[in-house]
Design a protein around this motif. Sequence first.
Motif, PDB file in Angstrom:
ATOM      1  N   PHE A   3       0.839  -1.200   0.000  1.00 49.67           N
ATOM      2  CA  PHE A   3       0.000   0.000   0.000  1.00 49.67           C
ATOM      3  C   PHE A   3       0.873   1.249   0.000  1.00 49.67           C
ATOM      4  N   VAL A   4       0.569   2.161  -0.896  1.00 51.24           N
ATOM      5  CA  VAL A   4       1.276   3.433  -0.993  1.00 51.24           C
ATOM      6  C   VAL A   4       0.226   4.544  -1.025  1.00 51.24           C
ATOM      7  N   GLU A   5       0.487   5.627  -0.337  1.00 54.82           N
ATOM      8  CA  GLU A   5      -0.472   6.731  -0.354  1.00 54.82           C
ATOM      9  C   GLU A   5       0.251   8.056  -0.230  1.00 54.82           C
ATOM     10  N   GLY A   6      -0.540   9.134  -0.278  1.00 55.21           N
ATOM     11  CA  GLY A   6       0.020  10.461  -0.097  1.00 55.21           C
ATOM     12  C   GLY A   6       1.004  10.848  -1.186  1.00 55.21           C
ATOM     13  N   ARG A   7       2.020  11.590  -0.779  1.00 53.45           N
ATOM     14  CA  ARG A   7       2.986  12.114  -1.727  1.00 53.45           C
ATOM     15  C   ARG A   7       3.735  10.992  -2.457  1.00 53.45           C
ATOM     16  N   GLU A   8       4.024   9.911  -1.742  1.00 55.34           N
ATOM     17  CA  GLU A   8       4.737   8.795  -2.365  1.00 55.34           C
ATOM     18  C   GLU A   8       3.933   8.207  -3.519  1.00 55.34           C
ATOM     19  N   LEU A   9       2.620   8.089  -3.338  1.00 51.75           N
ATOM     20  CA  LEU A   9       1.769   7.568  -4.405  1.00 51.75           C
ATOM     21  C   LEU A   9       1.725   8.546  -5.573  1.00 51.75           C
ATOM     22  N   ALA A  10       1.557   9.830  -5.274  1.00 53.11           N
ATOM     23  CA  ALA A  10       1.500  10.837  -6.331  1.00 53.11           C
ATOM     24  C   ALA A  10       2.776  10.830  -7.168  1.00 53.11           C
ATOM     25  N   GLU A  11       3.926  10.644  -6.511  1.00 46.96           N
ATOM     26  CA  GLU A  11       5.195  10.609  -7.236  1.00 46.96           C
ATOM     27  C   GLU A  11       5.312   9.363  -8.111  1.00 46.96           C
ATOM     28  N   LEU A  12       4.766   8.239  -7.642  1.00 49.50           N
ATOM     29  CA  LEU A  12       4.775   7.027  -8.458  1.00 49.50           C
ATOM     30  C   LEU A  12       3.994   7.237  -9.751  1.00 49.50           C
ATOM     31  N   TYR A  13       2.794   7.818  -9.625  1.00 50.41           N
ATOM     32  CA  TYR A  13       1.993   8.092 -10.818  1.00 50.41           C
ATOM     33  C   TYR A  13       2.776   8.966 -11.800  1.00 50.41           C
ATOM     34  N   ALA A  14       3.348  10.054 -11.287  1.00 52.07           N
ATOM     35  CA  ALA A  14       4.013  11.027 -12.165  1.00 52.07           C
ATOM     36  C   ALA A  14       5.268  10.448 -12.799  1.00 52.07           C
ATOM     37  N   SER A  32      -2.042  13.133 -12.827  1.00 56.54           N
ATOM     38  CA  SER A  32      -0.582  13.073 -12.726  1.00 56.54           C
ATOM     39  C   SER A  32       0.106  13.151 -14.080  1.00 56.54           C
ATOM     40  N   GLY A  33      -0.673  13.312 -15.142  1.00 57.94           N
ATOM     41  CA  GLY A  33      -0.091  13.429 -16.466  1.00 57.94           C
ATOM     42  C   GLY A  33       0.461  12.126 -16.999  1.00 57.94           C
ATOM     43  N   THR A  34      -0.183  11.015 -16.613  1.00 56.65           N
ATOM     44  CA  THR A  34       0.261   9.691 -17.045  1.00 56.65           C
ATOM     45  C   THR A  34      -0.773   9.086 -17.984  1.00 56.65           C
ATOM     46  N   ALA A  35      -0.338   8.618 -19.138  1.00 53.36           N
ATOM     47  CA  ALA A  35      -1.253   8.012 -20.101  1.00 53.36           C
ATOM     48  C   ALA A  35      -1.885   6.761 -19.505  1.00 53.36           C
ATOM     49  N   VAL A  36      -3.171   6.561 -19.774  1.00 48.00           N
ATOM     50  CA  VAL A  36      -3.936   5.471 -19.172  1.00 48.00           C
ATOM     51  C   VAL A  36      -4.307   4.429 -20.219  1.00 48.00           C
ATOM     52  N   VAL A  37      -4.120   3.159 -19.844  1.00 54.90           N
ATOM     53  CA  VAL A  37      -4.674   2.036 -20.602  1.00 54.90           C
ATOM     54  C   VAL A  37      -5.629   1.320 -19.663  1.00 54.90           C
ATOM     55  N   ALA A  77      -1.729  12.028 -22.198  1.00 55.54           N
ATOM     56  CA  ALA A  77      -1.372  12.566 -20.886  1.00 55.54           C
ATOM     57  C   ALA A  77      -1.910  13.987 -20.709  1.00 55.54           C
ATOM     58  N   LEU A  78      -1.759  14.820 -21.738  1.00 52.91           N
ATOM     59  CA  LEU A  78      -2.231  16.206 -21.657  1.00 52.91           C
ATOM     60  C   LEU A  78      -3.755  16.271 -21.575  1.00 52.91           C
ATOM     61  N   GLU A  79      -4.430  15.473 -22.410  1.00 57.08           N
ATOM     62  CA  GLU A  79      -5.898  15.481 -22.395  1.00 57.08           C
ATOM     63  C   GLU A  79      -6.426  14.915 -21.076  1.00 57.08           C
ATOM     64  N   GLY A  80      -5.745  13.885 -20.546  1.00 59.75           N
ATOM     65  CA  GLY A  80      -6.155  13.335 -19.269  1.00 59.75           C
ATOM     66  C   GLY A  80      -6.012  14.347 -18.157  1.00 59.75           C
ATOM     67  N   ARG A  81      -4.904  15.071 -18.139  1.00 57.51           N
ATOM     68  CA  ARG A  81      -4.704  16.119 -17.136  1.00 57.51           C
ATOM     69  C   ARG A  81      -5.778  17.199 -17.274  1.00 57.51           C
ATOM     70  N   SER A  82      -6.088  17.602 -18.486  1.00 56.51           N
ATOM     71  CA  SER A  82      -7.123  18.619 -18.705  1.00 56.51           C
ATOM     72  C   SER A  82      -8.468  18.143 -18.182  1.00 56.51           C
ATOM     73  N   HIS A  83      -8.785  16.867 -18.414  1.00 57.66           N
ATOM     74  CA  HIS A  83     -10.035  16.307 -17.908  1.00 57.66           C
ATOM     75  C   HIS A  83     -10.054  16.328 -16.385  1.00 57.66           C
ATOM     76  N   ALA A  84      -8.941  15.951 -15.758  1.00 62.04           N
ATOM     77  CA  ALA A  84      -8.877  15.922 -14.293  1.00 62.04           C
ATOM     78  C   ALA A  84      -9.073  17.315 -13.709  1.00 62.04           C
ATOM     79  N   LEU A  85      -8.580  18.332 -14.397  1.00 66.38           N
ATOM     80  CA  LEU A  85      -8.709  19.698 -13.894  1.00 66.38           C
ATOM     81  C   LEU A  85     -10.159  20.168 -13.825  1.00 66.38           C
ATOM     82  N   THR A  86     -11.039  19.496 -14.543  1.00 67.35           N
ATOM     83  CA  THR A  86     -12.469  19.869 -14.502  1.00 67.35           C
ATOM     84  C   THR A  86     -13.210  19.177 -13.364  1.00 67.35           C
ATOM     85  N   ARG A  87     -12.542  18.235 -12.667  1.00 61.50           N
ATOM     86  CA  ARG A  87     -13.221  17.436 -11.653  1.00 61.50           C
ATOM     87  C   ARG A  87     -12.929  17.987 -10.260  1.00 61.50           C
ATOM     88  N   SER A  88     -13.533  19.120  -9.968  1.00 65.40           N
ATOM     89  CA  SER A  88     -13.340  19.779  -8.675  1.00 65.40           C
ATOM     90  C   SER A  88     -14.199  19.115  -7.596  1.00 65.40           C
TER      91      SER A  88
END
Length: 390
Positions: A262-273, A297-302, A348-359
């Motif tokens: 299990f990973v969470e917090g900043r460590e998890l965010a860094e793994l994604y990025a 996190s700007g990571t392409a998703v499959v 990655a860019l489109e995914g980040r843009s989508h995430a920015l709309t999810r407040s």
Amino acid sequence: MRVALFTDTFLPDVNGVAKTLGRWVRYLESRGAVCRVFAPAAGEAGTSGIRSVERFYSIPFSLYPDCRMAIPNPLLVGRMLKEFRPTLIHLATPFNLGLTGLHYGKKHRIPLVASYHTHFDQYLAHYRLQWMEPMLWKYLLWFHQNCVKIYVPSPSTGEILHTKGLTGIELWGRGIDTAEFRPHTDRRKVLNKHNLLPGKFVLLYVGRLAPEKGLDALVRAFANLPEAFRSKCALILAGDGPMRAELEKRLAPYPDVRFCGFVEGRELAELYAAADVFVFPSASETFGNVVLEAMASGTAVVGVNAGGVADNVRHGNTGLLCPPDDASALAAAVQRLYEAPELRRKLALEGRSHALTRSWDSIFATLYESYREVAGDAGGGARRAAGIVK
């Protein structure tokens, strides 16, 4: 507004439901609502950081270990609720605690709402319990029939419940903290921590290591990669669960596979990025919070073209979708993103843009107004709280 929330998973549990409910309680309290959470004992994991939580002795729930089966004393809970005087009762899970809240709400005519978080019926086949599905749905229909609203995390989940005959379905989407999950990190430092060379093409999975998450397809997909390409890849699995020992054994022949627990917090965010591609083979998600975290996190998703994942990922725009349980398609999608870096960057860019709309604030504001409507702030809820309506 005085809200009693009944749930079989809550902070500090490490899962999307617990985290979402924790955020929601904090939001309610920030709006002046008074909350009381009824949840299983937290055990050795720690505390939620929220003071208004009543804990009850519980035992593991074998079908879904993220939940524990609490064993509440209905008389004690009844006394707590009588003292608390709720104007609305929220049933987040349909097990023992939820039943206790359901019976109290029906008896005292307190408005009931529910939230549907998990496709338990889709888990049954993975544990050779598919024969229970008709009984499970019969129970779920009975459990939810007195709820004014049933909040679902994605349109596809709402459609499933609608076809089963449930009404009052309302969308309660999921948000993302885009300041916490962001594209920037020291990739070399992150990979070095896991003893991986910075030149590796990093595939990341985050979630429970359990059969219902489609991990058999992920293992087969990794094995199906051409040897010349696979030698350039690393696979990181962040999470834990009943399949871990089996997965470690099956992936042992491949030197650049890492299990993080299990990973969470900043460590998890860094793994994604730090990852190049987030691979999520689960077809049983009602939403898939981890997909949104990867996007932020700007990571392409499959992912797979099923359930809540398909509600988040637009194929070719915010990610790539494959048929469920199709290892060959997963492998092909991963290799495609390696060979087409421009496509990977676009996703990655489109995914980040989508995430920015999810407040979270906009999502919670909508849910708060729905609560107010159900609780009858015009008068009914206040009269119930004062004991005028019995």
